[in-house]
Scaffold this active site. Structure first.
Site, PDB file in Angstrom:
ATOM      1  N   ASP A   1       0.847  -1.195   0.000  1.00 57.10           N
ATOM      2  CA  ASP A   1       0.000   0.000   0.000  1.00 57.10           C
ATOM      3  C   ASP A   1       0.883   1.246   0.000  1.00 57.10           C
ATOM      4  OD1 ASP A   1      -3.207   0.538   1.012  1.00 57.10           O
ATOM      5  OD2 ASP A   1      -1.777   2.200   1.179  1.00 57.10           O
ATOM      6  N   ILE A   2       0.494   2.237  -0.774  1.00 58.85           N
ATOM      7  CA  ILE A   2       1.277   3.470  -0.897  1.00 58.85           C
ATOM      8  C   ILE A   2       1.213   4.304   0.389  1.00 58.85           C
ATOM      9  CG2 ILE A   2      -0.508   5.065  -1.788  1.00 58.85           C
ATOM     10  CD1 ILE A   2       1.505   5.807  -4.024  1.00 58.85           C
ATOM     11  N   ASN A  44     -12.831  -3.085   2.653  1.00 58.09           N
ATOM     12  CA  ASN A  44     -13.754  -1.963   2.770  1.00 58.09           C
ATOM     13  C   ASN A  44     -14.706  -2.014   1.581  1.00 58.09           C
ATOM     14  OD1 ASN A  44     -12.473  -0.925   5.092  1.00 58.09           O
ATOM     15  ND2 ASN A  44     -10.937   0.108   3.843  1.00 58.09           N
ATOM     16  N   GLN A  92     -14.061   2.638   1.413  1.00 61.94           N
ATOM     17  CA  GLN A  92     -13.489   2.227   0.127  1.00 61.94           C
ATOM     18  C   GLN A  92     -13.242   3.467  -0.734  1.00 61.94           C
ATOM     19  OE1 GLN A  92     -15.791  -0.616  -2.209  1.00 61.94           O
ATOM     20  NE2 GLN A  92     -14.091  -0.913  -3.658  1.00 61.94           N
ATOM     21  N   SER A  93     -12.003   3.601  -1.193  1.00 71.47           N
ATOM     22  CA  SER A  93     -11.657   4.766  -2.021  1.00 71.47           C
ATOM     23  C   SER A  93     -11.225   4.364  -3.426  1.00 71.47           C
ATOM     24  CB  SER A  93     -10.543   5.584  -1.353  1.00 71.47           C
ATOM     25  OG  SER A  93      -9.382   4.789  -1.186  1.00 71.47           O
ATOM     26  N   HIS A  99     -10.301  -5.064  -3.275  1.00 67.94           N
ATOM     27  CA  HIS A  99      -8.961  -5.332  -2.735  1.00 67.94           C
ATOM     28  C   HIS A  99      -9.067  -5.730  -1.284  1.00 67.94           C
ATOM     29  CE1 HIS A  99      -9.890  -1.028  -2.455  1.00 67.94           C
ATOM     30  NE2 HIS A  99      -9.251  -1.025  -1.295  1.00 67.94           N
ATOM     31  N   LEU A 100      -8.154  -6.581  -0.912  1.00 65.82           N
ATOM     32  CA  LEU A 100      -8.097  -7.102   0.445  1.00 65.82           C
ATOM     33  C   LEU A 100      -6.836  -6.521   1.094  1.00 65.82           C
ATOM     34  CD1 LEU A 100      -8.865 -10.803   0.963  1.00 65.82           C
ATOM     35  CD2 LEU A 100      -7.179  -9.693   2.368  1.00 65.82           C
ATOM     36  N   HIS A 101      -7.019  -5.792   2.191  1.00 67.31           N
ATOM     37  CA  HIS A 101      -5.875  -5.255   2.920  1.00 67.31           C
ATOM     38  C   HIS A 101      -5.317  -6.345   3.842  1.00 67.31           C
ATOM     39  CE1 HIS A 101      -6.799  -0.832   2.319  1.00 67.31           C
ATOM     40  NE2 HIS A 101      -8.007  -1.326   2.109  1.00 67.31           N
TER      41      HIS A 101
HETATM   42  P1  DGP Z   1      -9.557   1.576   0.362  1.00 66.15           P
HETATM   43  O1  DGP Z   1      -9.569   2.872   1.106  1.00 66.15           O
HETATM   44  O2  DGP Z   1     -10.030   0.372   1.165  1.00 66.15           O
HETATM   45  O3  DGP Z   1     -10.253   1.694  -0.966  1.00 66.15           O
HETATM   46  O4  DGP Z   1      -8.022   1.281   0.062  1.00 66.15           O
HETATM   47  C1  DGP Z   1      -7.337   1.806  -1.029  1.00 66.15           C
HETATM   48  C2  DGP Z   1      -5.895   1.721  -0.690  1.00 66.15           C
HETATM   49  O5  DGP Z   1      -5.154   1.895  -1.883  1.00 66.15           O
HETATM   50  C3  DGP Z   1      -5.413   2.808   0.273  1.00 66.15           C
HETATM   51  O6  DGP Z   1      -4.988   2.198   1.492  1.00 66.15           O
HETATM   52  C4  DGP Z   1      -4.257   3.477  -0.443  1.00 66.15           C
HETATM   53  C5  DGP Z   1      -3.961   2.543  -1.586  1.00 66.15           C
HETATM   54  N1  DGP Z   1      -3.539   3.204  -2.800  1.00 66.15           N
HETATM   55  C6  DGP Z   1      -4.172   4.214  -3.431  1.00 66.15           C
HETATM   56  N2  DGP Z   1      -3.502   4.568  -4.544  1.00 66.15           N
HETATM   57  C7  DGP Z   1      -2.430   3.740  -4.609  1.00 66.15           C
HETATM   58  C8  DGP Z   1      -1.351   3.607  -5.544  1.00 66.15           C
HETATM   59  O7  DGP Z   1      -1.250   4.309  -6.558  1.00 66.15           O
HETATM   60  N3  DGP Z   1      -0.420   2.659  -5.274  1.00 66.15           N
HETATM   61  C9  DGP Z   1      -0.496   1.851  -4.161  1.00 66.15           C
HETATM   62  N4  DGP Z   1       0.482   0.972  -3.987  1.00 66.15           N
HETATM   63  N5  DGP Z   1      -1.505   1.941  -3.272  1.00 66.15           N
HETATM   64  C10 DGP Z   1      -2.449   2.876  -3.494  1.00 66.15           C
END
Ligand code: DGP
Length: 113
Positions: free
Chosen positions: A29-30, A86, A93-94, A99-101
């Site tokens: 995750d970024i 989420n 959820q964004s 996706h599964l964290h």
């Molecule tokens: P959610 O909020 O559950 O939809 O999680 C989305 C996640 O995605 C959030 O924790 C940050 C991650 N994320 C968003 N943009 C990027 C990206 O460009 N690269 C990576 N590696 N993660 C990202």
């Protein structure tokens, strides 16, 4: 293709990829919320868990198995880890590609915020 995670799968956007197979991709995750924070996603675009159908059942199971294997590889089996999906903006959820964290490496609290 305007889905961020589809673009990561396609290699158009760089990511720290930790696993790939024919059905899933996993990358860090970024914006990590724990020392280990990995996202496991299906190669196929599914908007959210709410959009998954009976056809997706084996993929959903596969994502969970990959999550557990990666957590084990990260050394989290003993200390524990959390898996989170989420679903919908109201639940945080964004990115609208399922996706599964996988989170671990610190104490997790309950209930989540
Ligand atoms: P959610 O909020 O559950 O939809 O999680 C989305 C996640 O995605 C959030 O924790 C940050 C991650 N994320 C968003 N943009 C990027 C990206 O460009 N690269 C990576 N590696 N993660 C990202």
């Amino acid at each position: 293709m305007d889905c961020l995670f589809c673009r990561i799968i396609a290699g158009e956007i760089p990511a720290d990829v930790v696993h790939t197979d024919d059905r899933s991709v996993a990358f860090r995750d970024i914006n990590p919320q724990a020392p280990t924070h990995i996202l496991v996603i299906p190669r196929e675009h599914i908007e959210s868990l709410d959009e998954a159908t009976q056809r997706d059942e084996s993929t959903l199971g596969h994502l969970l198995r990959v999550a557990a294997r990666l957590a084990n590889q990260e050394g989290l089996s003993e200390s524990g880890y959390r898996t989170v999906i989420n679903t919908g903006a109201g639940a945080g959820q964004s990115v609208f590609h399922l996706h599964l964290h996988v989170l671990g490496g610190r104490q997790m609290n309950w209930p989540p915020g």
